[in-house]
Scaffold this motif. Structure first.
Motif, PDB file in Angstrom:
ATOM      1  N   LEU A  52      59.125  42.346 -54.273  1.00 12.73           N
ATOM      2  CA  LEU A  52      58.893  43.677 -53.702  1.00 12.73           C
ATOM      3  C   LEU A  52      58.487  43.595 -52.235  1.00 12.73           C
ATOM      4  N   GLY A  53      59.010  42.591 -51.545  1.00 14.39           N
ATOM      5  CA  GLY A  53      58.712  42.426 -50.131  1.00 14.39           C
ATOM      6  C   GLY A  53      59.895  41.856 -49.367  1.00 14.39           C
ATOM      7  N   ALA A  54      59.667  41.618 -48.093  1.00 14.30           N
ATOM      8  CA  ALA A  54      60.708  41.119 -47.202  1.00 14.30           C
ATOM      9  C   ALA A  54      60.955  39.615 -47.341  1.00 14.30           C
ATOM     10  N   LEU A  55      60.146  38.951 -48.169  1.00 10.86           N
ATOM     11  CA  LEU A  55      60.329  37.528 -48.434  1.00 10.86           C
ATOM     12  C   LEU A  55      60.728  37.332 -49.890  1.00 10.86           C
ATOM     13  N   GLY A  56      61.615  36.372 -50.125  1.00 10.75           N
ATOM     14  CA  GLY A  56      62.019  36.064 -51.492  1.00 10.75           C
ATOM     15  C   GLY A  56      61.017  35.154 -52.170  1.00 10.75           C
ATOM     16  N   LEU A  57      61.332  34.748 -53.400  1.00  4.35           N
ATOM     17  CA  LEU A  57      60.452  33.846 -54.145  1.00  4.35           C
ATOM     18  C   LEU A  57      60.256  32.508 -53.445  1.00  4.35           C
ATOM     19  N   ASP A  58      61.211  32.143 -52.588  1.00  4.25           N
ATOM     20  CA  ASP A  58      61.119  30.886 -51.853  1.00  4.25           C
ATOM     21  C   ASP A  58      60.418  31.045 -50.506  1.00  4.25           C
ATOM     22  N   ASP A  59      59.811  32.191 -50.267  1.00  2.00           N
ATOM     23  CA  ASP A  59      59.081  32.516 -49.030  1.00  2.00           C
ATOM     24  C   ASP A  59      59.963  32.560 -47.787  1.00  2.00           C
ATOM     25  N   ALA A  60      61.257  32.744 -47.970  1.00  5.16           N
ATOM     26  CA  ALA A  60      62.189  32.903 -46.850  1.00  5.16           C
ATOM     27  C   ALA A  60      62.568  34.381 -46.748  1.00  5.16           C
ATOM     28  N   PRO A  61      62.897  34.861 -45.545  1.00  3.46           N
ATOM     29  CA  PRO A  61      63.280  36.271 -45.370  1.00  3.46           C
ATOM     30  C   PRO A  61      64.515  36.628 -46.194  1.00  3.46           C
ATOM     31  N   VAL A  62      64.540  37.860 -46.691  1.00  3.30           N
ATOM     32  CA  VAL A  62      65.704  38.330 -47.435  1.00  3.30           C
ATOM     33  C   VAL A  62      66.602  39.147 -46.524  1.00  3.30           C
ATOM     34  N   HIS A  63      67.894  38.990 -46.691  1.00  4.26           N
ATOM     35  CA  HIS A  63      68.915  39.700 -45.925  1.00  4.26           C
ATOM     36  C   HIS A  63      70.240  39.456 -46.616  1.00  4.26           C
ATOM     37  N   LEU A  64      71.182  40.318 -46.394  1.00  6.15           N
ATOM     38  CA  LEU A  64      72.507  40.174 -46.987  1.00  6.15           C
ATOM     39  C   LEU A  64      73.126  38.807 -46.683  1.00  6.15           C
ATOM     40  N   CYS A  65      72.879  38.289 -45.489  1.00  5.84           N
ATOM     41  CA  CYS A  65      73.457  37.006 -45.084  1.00  5.84           C
ATOM     42  C   CYS A  65      72.701  35.794 -45.628  1.00  5.84           C
ATOM     43  N   THR A  66      71.467  35.976 -46.092  1.00  7.15           N
ATOM     44  CA  THR A  66      70.685  34.827 -46.551  1.00  7.15           C
ATOM     45  C   THR A  66      70.512  34.770 -48.061  1.00  7.15           C
ATOM     46  N   CYS A  67      70.659  35.872 -48.746  1.00  5.35           N
ATOM     47  CA  CYS A  67      70.488  35.903 -50.210  1.00  5.35           C
ATOM     48  C   CYS A  67      71.818  35.588 -50.882  1.00  5.35           C
ATOM     49  N   GLN A  68      72.238  34.351 -50.727  1.00  8.43           N
ATOM     50  CA  GLN A  68      73.536  33.882 -51.177  1.00  8.43           C
ATOM     51  C   GLN A  68      73.382  32.692 -52.128  1.00  8.43           C
ATOM     52  N   PRO A  69      74.445  32.353 -52.877  1.00  7.94           N
ATOM     53  CA  PRO A  69      74.380  31.157 -53.730  1.00  7.94           C
ATOM     54  C   PRO A  69      73.955  29.938 -52.915  1.00  7.94           C
ATOM     55  N   GLY A  70      73.154  29.101 -53.534  1.00  7.68           N
ATOM     56  CA  GLY A  70      72.626  27.930 -52.847  1.00  7.68           C
ATOM     57  C   GLY A  70      71.144  28.096 -52.537  1.00  7.68           C
ATOM     58  N   ARG A  71      70.711  29.320 -52.457  1.00  4.57           N
ATOM     59  CA  ARG A  71      69.283  29.580 -52.253  1.00  4.57           C
ATOM     60  C   ARG A  71      68.593  29.391 -53.601  1.00  4.57           C
ATOM     61  N   SER A  72      67.427  28.760 -53.602  1.00  7.45           N
ATOM     62  CA  SER A  72      66.775  28.374 -54.858  1.00  7.45           C
ATOM     63  C   SER A  72      66.461  29.545 -55.775  1.00  7.45           C
TER      64      SER A  72
END
Length: 76
Positions: A52-72
């Motif tokens: 529910l925030g701007a960071l994913g479970l891996d503490d990296a920023p979320v964005h259409l370009c970064t939330c892709q396969p390969g991310r943990s």
């Protein structure tokens, strides 16, 4: 040979199913909210529906370009 519509900085796979943006909740824009052909400089606000925030479970920023396969934390 690349066509003018190809852009290597744009995502080539489906984004994580937990990625959200305000456009998903605006009926007129909902259908294209996670369109893979968006501008790479898109400044829309995205959030992870798991944190529910701007960071994913891996503490990296979320964005259409970064939330892709390969991310943990990515889920299809």
């Amino acid at each position: 040979m690349k066509t003018s519509t190809e852009n290597p900085s744009l995502p080539q796979h489906l984004p994580c199913r937990h990625l959200r943006t305000k456009r998903m909740y605006i009926p007129a824009l909902a259908e294209g909210a996670l369109d893979l052909n968006q501008d790479a400089n898109d400044q829309s606000f995205y959030w992870c529906n798991r944190t529910l925030g701007a960071l994913g479970l891996d503490d990296a920023p979320v964005h259409l370009c970064t939330c892709q396969p390969g991310r943990s934390c990515h889920e299809t």
